[in-house]
Design a protein around this motif. Sequence first.
Motif, PDB file in Angstrom:
ATOM      1  N   LYS A 264       0.833  -1.203   0.000  1.00 18.03           N
ATOM      2  CA  LYS A 264       0.000   0.000   0.000  1.00 18.03           C
ATOM      3  C   LYS A 264       0.871   1.257   0.000  1.00 18.03           C
ATOM      4  CE  LYS A 264      -3.654  -2.486   2.436  1.00 18.03           C
ATOM      5  NZ  LYS A 264      -4.367  -2.685   3.722  1.00 18.03           N
ATOM      6  N   TYR A 265       2.016   1.173   0.681  1.00 20.48           N
ATOM      7  CA  TYR A 265       2.926   2.317   0.756  1.00 20.48           C
ATOM      8  C   TYR A 265       4.366   1.820   0.791  1.00 20.48           C
ATOM      9  CZ  TYR A 265      -1.201   5.062   1.823  1.00 20.48           C
ATOM     10  OH  TYR A 265      -2.437   5.652   1.745  1.00 20.48           O
ATOM     11  N   VAL A 266       5.274   2.731   0.466  1.00 23.95           N
ATOM     12  CA  VAL A 266       6.713   2.469   0.531  1.00 23.95           C
ATOM     13  C   VAL A 266       7.367   3.549   1.384  1.00 23.95           C
ATOM     14  CG1 VAL A 266       8.875   2.544  -0.782  1.00 23.95           C
ATOM     15  CG2 VAL A 266       6.948   1.219  -1.648  1.00 23.95           C
ATOM     16  N   ILE A 267       8.315   3.142   2.210  1.00 28.49           N
ATOM     17  CA  ILE A 267       9.206   4.081   2.889  1.00 28.49           C
ATOM     18  C   ILE A 267      10.597   3.817   2.340  1.00 28.49           C
ATOM     19  CG2 ILE A 267      10.282   4.769   5.070  1.00 28.49           C
ATOM     20  CD1 ILE A 267       7.702   3.936   6.496  1.00 28.49           C
ATOM     21  N   SER A 268      11.184   4.807   1.679  1.00 29.58           N
ATOM     22  CA  SER A 268      12.540   4.671   1.156  1.00 29.58           C
ATOM     23  C   SER A 268      13.505   5.435   2.044  1.00 29.58           C
ATOM     24  CB  SER A 268      12.638   5.201  -0.272  1.00 29.58           C
ATOM     25  OG  SER A 268      13.993   5.202  -0.700  1.00 29.58           O
ATOM     26  N   THR A 269      14.567   4.755   2.473  1.00 28.56           N
ATOM     27  CA  THR A 269      15.579   5.397   3.309  1.00 28.56           C
ATOM     28  C   THR A 269      16.865   5.663   2.531  1.00 28.56           C
ATOM     29  OG1 THR A 269      16.571   3.325   4.108  1.00 28.56           O
ATOM     30  CG2 THR A 269      14.649   4.150   5.297  1.00 28.56           C
ATOM     31  N   ALA A 270      16.808   5.506   1.210  1.00 30.86           N
ATOM     32  CA  ALA A 270      17.987   5.776   0.378  1.00 30.86           C
ATOM     33  C   ALA A 270      18.414   7.229   0.533  1.00 30.86           C
ATOM     34  CB  ALA A 270      17.683   5.466  -1.085  1.00 30.86           C
ATOM     35  N   THR A 271      19.709   7.490   0.485  1.00 27.65           N
ATOM     36  CA  THR A 271      20.193   8.866   0.532  1.00 27.65           C
ATOM     37  C   THR A 271      19.661   9.637  -0.673  1.00 27.65           C
ATOM     38  OG1 THR A 271      22.173   8.504  -0.799  1.00 27.65           O
ATOM     39  CG2 THR A 271      22.334   8.019   1.562  1.00 27.65           C
ATOM     40  N   PRO A 272      19.686  10.969  -0.627  1.00 26.07           N
ATOM     41  CA  PRO A 272      19.195  11.730  -1.788  1.00 26.07           C
ATOM     42  C   PRO A 272      19.805  11.280  -3.108  1.00 26.07           C
ATOM     43  CG  PRO A 272      19.508  13.200   0.063  1.00 26.07           C
ATOM     44  CD  PRO A 272      20.021  11.856   0.503  1.00 26.07           C
ATOM     45  N   GLU A 273      21.119  11.100  -3.149  1.00 23.68           N
ATOM     46  CA  GLU A 273      21.776  10.667  -4.383  1.00 23.68           C
ATOM     47  C   GLU A 273      21.303   9.283  -4.811  1.00 23.68           C
ATOM     48  OE1 GLU A 273      26.253   9.802  -6.215  1.00 23.68           O
ATOM     49  OE2 GLU A 273      26.005  10.149  -4.062  1.00 23.68           O
ATOM     50  N   HIS A 274      21.153   8.386  -3.859  1.00 26.26           N
ATOM     51  CA  HIS A 274      20.869   6.997  -4.196  1.00 26.26           C
ATOM     52  C   HIS A 274      19.391   6.739  -4.503  1.00 26.26           C
ATOM     53  CE1 HIS A 274      24.777   6.277  -1.823  1.00 26.26           C
ATOM     54  NE2 HIS A 274      25.035   6.302  -3.119  1.00 26.26           N
ATOM     55  N   LYS A 287      11.843  18.398  -8.985  1.00 28.41           N
ATOM     56  CA  LYS A 287      12.627  18.865  -7.835  1.00 28.41           C
ATOM     57  C   LYS A 287      13.346  17.703  -7.157  1.00 28.41           C
ATOM     58  CE  LYS A 287      11.456  22.472  -5.590  1.00 28.41           C
ATOM     59  NZ  LYS A 287      10.829  23.504  -4.720  1.00 28.41           N
ATOM     60  N   THR A 288      12.690  16.558  -7.056  1.00 29.09           N
ATOM     61  CA  THR A 288      13.333  15.394  -6.442  1.00 29.09           C
ATOM     62  C   THR A 288      14.448  14.861  -7.325  1.00 29.09           C
ATOM     63  OG1 THR A 288      11.208  14.839  -5.445  1.00 29.09           O
ATOM     64  CG2 THR A 288      12.921  13.169  -5.334  1.00 29.09           C
ATOM     65  N   GLU A 289      14.239  14.888  -8.640  1.00 26.35           N
ATOM     66  CA  GLU A 289      15.309  14.496  -9.565  1.00 26.35           C
ATOM     67  C   GLU A 289      16.511  15.408  -9.385  1.00 26.35           C
ATOM     68  OE1 GLU A 289      15.791  12.080 -11.503  1.00 26.35           O
ATOM     69  OE2 GLU A 289      13.894  11.221 -12.165  1.00 26.35           O
ATOM     70  N   GLY A 290      16.256  16.703  -9.218  1.00 23.08           N
ATOM     71  CA  GLY A 290      17.347  17.642  -8.989  1.00 23.08           C
ATOM     72  C   GLY A 290      18.092  17.344  -7.708  1.00 23.08           C
ATOM     73  N   LEU A 291      17.360  16.930  -6.685  1.00 27.56           N
ATOM     74  CA  LEU A 291      17.983  16.571  -5.414  1.00 27.56           C
ATOM     75  C   LEU A 291      18.975  15.423  -5.608  1.00 27.56           C
ATOM     76  CD1 LEU A 291      17.626  17.165  -2.239  1.00 27.56           C
ATOM     77  CD2 LEU A 291      16.289  15.053  -2.255  1.00 27.56           C
ATOM     78  N   THR A 292      18.599  14.416  -6.395  1.00 27.07           N
ATOM     79  CA  THR A 292      19.490  13.262  -6.599  1.00 27.07           C
ATOM     80  C   THR A 292      20.768  13.662  -7.324  1.00 27.07           C
ATOM     81  OG1 THR A 292      18.592  12.560  -8.751  1.00 27.07           O
ATOM     82  CG2 THR A 292      17.453  11.782  -6.776  1.00 27.07           C
TER      83      THR A 292
END
Length: 460
Positions: A264-274, A287-292
């Motif tokens: 139902k949901y995902v929690i991602s703990t990957a660093t911004p780059e990863h 904006k999130t793509e820019g963060l990576t």
Amino acid sequence: MQKEIKSNSDVMSVDVVIVGAGFAGLSAAERLDSMGVSVLVLEGRDRVGGRSYSGEVAGVKVDFGATWVSPRHTAILDLAKRLGCSTTGQFHEGLNLLWMAGRRHTWTGTIPAVDSMDLEDLGRVQVALDELLAPIDIDAAWKSPNAEKLDSISFGEWLDQQQAAASTRAVMTMVSKVQWGCNPGEVSLLHVLRYIQAVGGLDHMLAVEGGSNQDRITETTQEIANRLAAKLGDRVVLDSRVRQISQDDDGVTVHTDSAVISAKYVISTATPEHRSYIEFLPALPEKTEGLTRTWPMGKLSKAFVAYDKPFWRAEGLSGEALMDTGTAFITFDVSPDDGPGVLMVFCAPRVYDGFDLETRRSRVVQQLVDLYGAQASTPIDYVDHCWGTEPFAPGGPHPAAGPYAVTSYGSALTEPHGRVHWAGTETAGEWAGTMNGAVLTGLRTAEEVAQRLGVEGASE
């Protein structure tokens, strides 16, 4: 801990998939599990702990990654205590050493200085830094007063503007290398201010007694993660790199190399780059793509050098040292109470990672000889770890966000992408960049997702 998932034809179904088995992911999983929410933690490495990773030198367990806790890090300390782990005070009795401009000096206190003029200049620059820290919004640094101006220059450029003395610049470079895994000219001033403010100020960041470096986990920090993962059992799956996360109005589908999981949901703990390691359908917002792209992980390496005994203590030395040139730039005494002497050595990856083990060892030992004398030339064991060369999710302790990256993309740190929520120490406000921050973000996102699931008792 390892659930067997054999083929893409096996479709599992859980309430929440958690990406990453570091402190954020494991804390989120435990909290959700306690609420009756079904969870599955997917970890790309063959171990849990993330940037907490244990090694061994001369029979002594050591921390290749995250190491210290402050008395104020109550979330990680409470977790450690609950899981039966203890703390050991960081040894810091005696004189510290400073190698600067080719000469060896001794010093005491939190921040080193060669002479009174150096100390005066360092104090002046720290006062200027403290004045900038006060108004920083640690939860949303991009909304802070003068955020755009502070984000438009690097930490190094700001030091130039302050006309920092060479000795002050050298000290701040050491701070930058160990905290952000980069030189001052590579990291945004606003990013630096956010991290310093989030951990209680520069003095708290650097201090041993009463500060961020006061205690170590006796069993190593990874052991906390190992024990938490053991409690979760087969809810944690190792060697399971997430390749794709797709979502629609009904839920989320997570693809690994060997399985498809419906949730139902995902929690991602990957660093911004990863975050960029995963394909998202629909794609991440701009904006999130820019963060990576603009929040790359810094680089940092560690070595541990063992001796028959901590001989430096007999000479009135603490084992803590700073160096402005060479491969190594910081040392700490992490010797056990009874056993060999062990020095933890932070190393600059650009002049370290590319060499073979014997060359790396030789370079480190030679610098220890310069600092501690001839006895340092005959270690009984040596081990190191180069975080930037890891095959999966490489990088140092924190992102090295350059100028304009915070104001342009920082708000994407925590903005959910539909049914995907973000955790991890980088997304923390207070205690960002620490294990404590990681635990807090795991608990935060667990509550957010539980609320969306309509779980009774979830925080509003």
